[in-house]
Design a protein around this motif. Structure first.
Motif, mmCIF file in Angstrom:
data_model
loop_
_atom_site.group_PDB
_atom_site.id
_atom_site.type_symbol
_atom_site.label_atom_id
_atom_site.label_comp_id
_atom_site.label_asym_id
_atom_site.label_seq_id
_atom_site.Cartn_x
_atom_site.Cartn_y
_atom_site.Cartn_z
ATOM 1 N N UNK A 57 54.861 50.266 70.335
ATOM 2 C CA UNK A 57 55.668 50.069 71.539
ATOM 3 C C UNK A 57 56.829 49.111 71.280
ATOM 4 N N UNK A 58 56.560 48.010 70.608
ATOM 5 C CA UNK A 58 57.619 47.060 70.280
ATOM 6 C C UNK A 58 58.615 47.639 69.294
ATOM 7 N N UNK A 59 58.124 48.406 68.330
ATOM 8 C CA UNK A 59 59.019 49.067 67.376
ATOM 9 C C UNK A 59 59.905 50.084 68.090
ATOM 10 N N UNK A 60 59.323 50.821 69.033
ATOM 11 C CA UNK A 60 60.099 51.769 69.826
ATOM 12 C C UNK A 60 61.182 51.030 70.610
ATOM 13 N N UNK A 61 60.811 49.926 71.257
ATOM 14 C CA UNK A 61 61.784 49.142 72.026
ATOM 15 C C UNK A 61 62.909 48.642 71.119
ATOM 16 N N UNK A 62 62.565 48.188 69.919
ATOM 17 C CA UNK A 62 63.587 47.736 68.978
ATOM 18 C C UNK A 62 64.501 48.892 68.557
ATOM 19 N N UNK A 63 63.907 50.060 68.301
ATOM 20 C CA UNK A 63 64.707 51.240 67.949
ATOM 21 C C UNK A 63 65.652 51.621 69.087
ATOM 22 N N UNK A 64 65.165 51.522 70.309
ATOM 23 C CA UNK A 64 65.996 51.830 71.474
ATOM 24 C C UNK A 64 67.208 50.904 71.503
ATOM 25 N N UNK A 68 65.577 55.477 80.559
ATOM 26 C CA UNK A 68 66.118 56.800 80.864
ATOM 27 C C UNK A 68 65.497 57.795 79.888
ATOM 28 N N UNK A 69 65.028 58.891 80.404
ATOM 29 C CA UNK A 69 64.288 59.869 79.611
ATOM 30 C C UNK A 69 65.123 60.433 78.466
ATOM 31 N N UNK A 70 66.380 60.705 78.705
ATOM 32 C CA UNK A 70 67.209 61.276 77.634
ATOM 33 C C UNK A 70 67.351 60.308 76.455
ATOM 34 N N UNK A 71 67.346 59.019 76.731
ATOM 35 C CA UNK A 71 67.412 58.024 75.644
ATOM 36 C C UNK A 71 66.088 57.989 74.899
ATOM 37 N N UNK A 72 64.992 58.010 75.637
ATOM 38 C CA UNK A 72 63.671 58.007 75.001
ATOM 39 C C UNK A 72 63.521 59.193 74.059
ATOM 40 N N UNK A 73 63.970 60.359 74.494
ATOM 41 C CA UNK A 73 63.882 61.556 73.652
ATOM 42 C C UNK A 73 64.766 61.441 72.404
ATOM 43 N N UNK A 74 65.982 60.963 72.614
ATOM 44 C CA UNK A 74 66.925 60.884 71.501
ATOM 45 C C UNK A 74 66.457 59.892 70.434
ATOM 46 N N UNK A 75 65.956 58.742 70.865
ATOM 47 C CA UNK A 75 65.480 57.725 69.925
ATOM 48 C C UNK A 75 64.177 58.179 69.282
ATOM 49 N N UNK A 76 63.254 58.674 70.091
ATOM 50 C CA UNK A 76 61.965 59.132 69.587
ATOM 51 C C UNK A 76 61.031 57.995 69.209
ATOM 52 N N UNK A 77 59.769 58.318 69.147
ATOM 53 C CA UNK A 77 58.741 57.360 68.721
ATOM 54 C C UNK A 77 58.557 57.592 67.227
ATOM 55 N N UNK A 78 59.177 56.747 66.437
ATOM 56 C CA UNK A 78 59.293 56.966 64.995
ATOM 57 C C UNK A 78 58.163 56.378 64.164
ATOM 58 N N UNK A 79 57.355 55.535 64.751
ATOM 59 C CA UNK A 79 56.265 54.883 64.017
ATOM 60 C C UNK A 79 54.956 55.061 64.779
ATOM 61 N N UNK A 80 54.493 56.304 64.938
ATOM 62 C CA UNK A 80 53.345 56.546 65.820
ATOM 63 C C UNK A 80 52.033 55.930 65.346
ATOM 64 N N UNK A 81 51.900 55.624 64.080
ATOM 65 C CA UNK A 81 50.644 55.040 63.603
ATOM 66 C C UNK A 81 50.726 53.528 63.437
ATOM 67 N N UNK A 82 51.872 52.956 63.728
ATOM 68 C CA UNK A 82 52.066 51.520 63.527
ATOM 69 C C UNK A 82 51.415 50.712 64.634
ATOM 70 N N UNK A 83 50.817 49.597 64.246
ATOM 71 C CA UNK A 83 50.375 48.625 65.234
ATOM 72 C C UNK A 83 51.642 48.111 65.915
ATOM 73 N N UNK A 84 51.614 47.993 67.208
ATOM 74 C CA UNK A 84 52.767 47.596 68.013
ATOM 75 C C UNK A 84 53.882 48.639 67.964
#
Length: 192
Positions: free
Chosen positions: A165-172, A147-163
């Motif tokens: 995507x997985x870190x984002x999923x874990x944050x979600x 859901x877009x509102x969740x993606x925005x609220x959580x945010x992509x917090x580690x943009x330079x990190x390898x993986x």
């Protein structure tokens, strides 16, 4: 075929290869359900790519390009794209993906969930199946809709990190915002 308001936006990151948008836009044109949008974000200037994308003449497709490459696997572009997504769900991907023609149908059929994910075939794992779970090394940008509102609220917090995507999923998952999730036990995309 369903009609009506788009339910999902594919945010597709592109870099360098001029042939990439042909592949991705071709895939979009094969989707059975027309309730999608796409943002193709090229990481750096490329007027030829801009002409290719705009030449398809589909108002569901938005093309954006940076003046210079921002790197980091397109994460900075993904962060900016989330600000303009206006559909219920977002799928972060690249223009090198192939989705089955039923992907939008699957997202729509499962729209009561906050997170929808599915296995994919992934080139980084020798074109084997990545089973998909919302953790590092088991989740790729391309194999979940959120859901877009969740993606925005959580945010992509580690943009330079390898993986990232997985870190984002874990944050979600740690956010507590995902109340209902479902796994579709079908391969719905090939990560190329």
């Amino acid at each position: 075929m369903s009609s009506g308001k788009p339910i999902v936006t594919f945010v597709a990151i592109s870099y360098k290869e001029v042939w990439e948008p042909y592949m991705f836009i071709g895939m979009l044109k094969c989707l059975r359900n027309p309730k999608w949008k796409a943002i193709i974000w090229h990481d750096g200037p490329n007027e030829e790519m801009k002409k290719i994308v705009e030449g398809f003449g589909d108002d569901r497709i938005t093309y954006i390009q940076n003046e210079e490459n921002k790197g980091s696997w397109g994460c900075y572009n993904r962060i900016e794209a989330l600000k303009i997504v206006d559909t219920e769900f977002v799928v972060q991907t690249t223009v090198q993906e192939y989705y089955l023609p039923t992907i939008v149908d699957e997202i729509e059929a499962n729209s009561i969930y906050d997170l929808i994910y599915w296995p994919c075939i992934h080139y980084s794992f020798g074109y084997s199946v990545v089973n998909a779970e919302p953790v590092r090394r088991q989740m790729d940008w391309s194999n979940f809709a959120l859901k877009t509102h969740i993606a925005r609220k959580v945010g992509i917090n580690y943009p330079t990190a390898y993986m990232a995507d997985g870190l984002f999923a874990e944050d979600v998952m740690k956010s507590g915002l995902v109340k209902k999730r479902t796994k579709i036990n079908k391969i719905l995309n090939i990560k190329n």
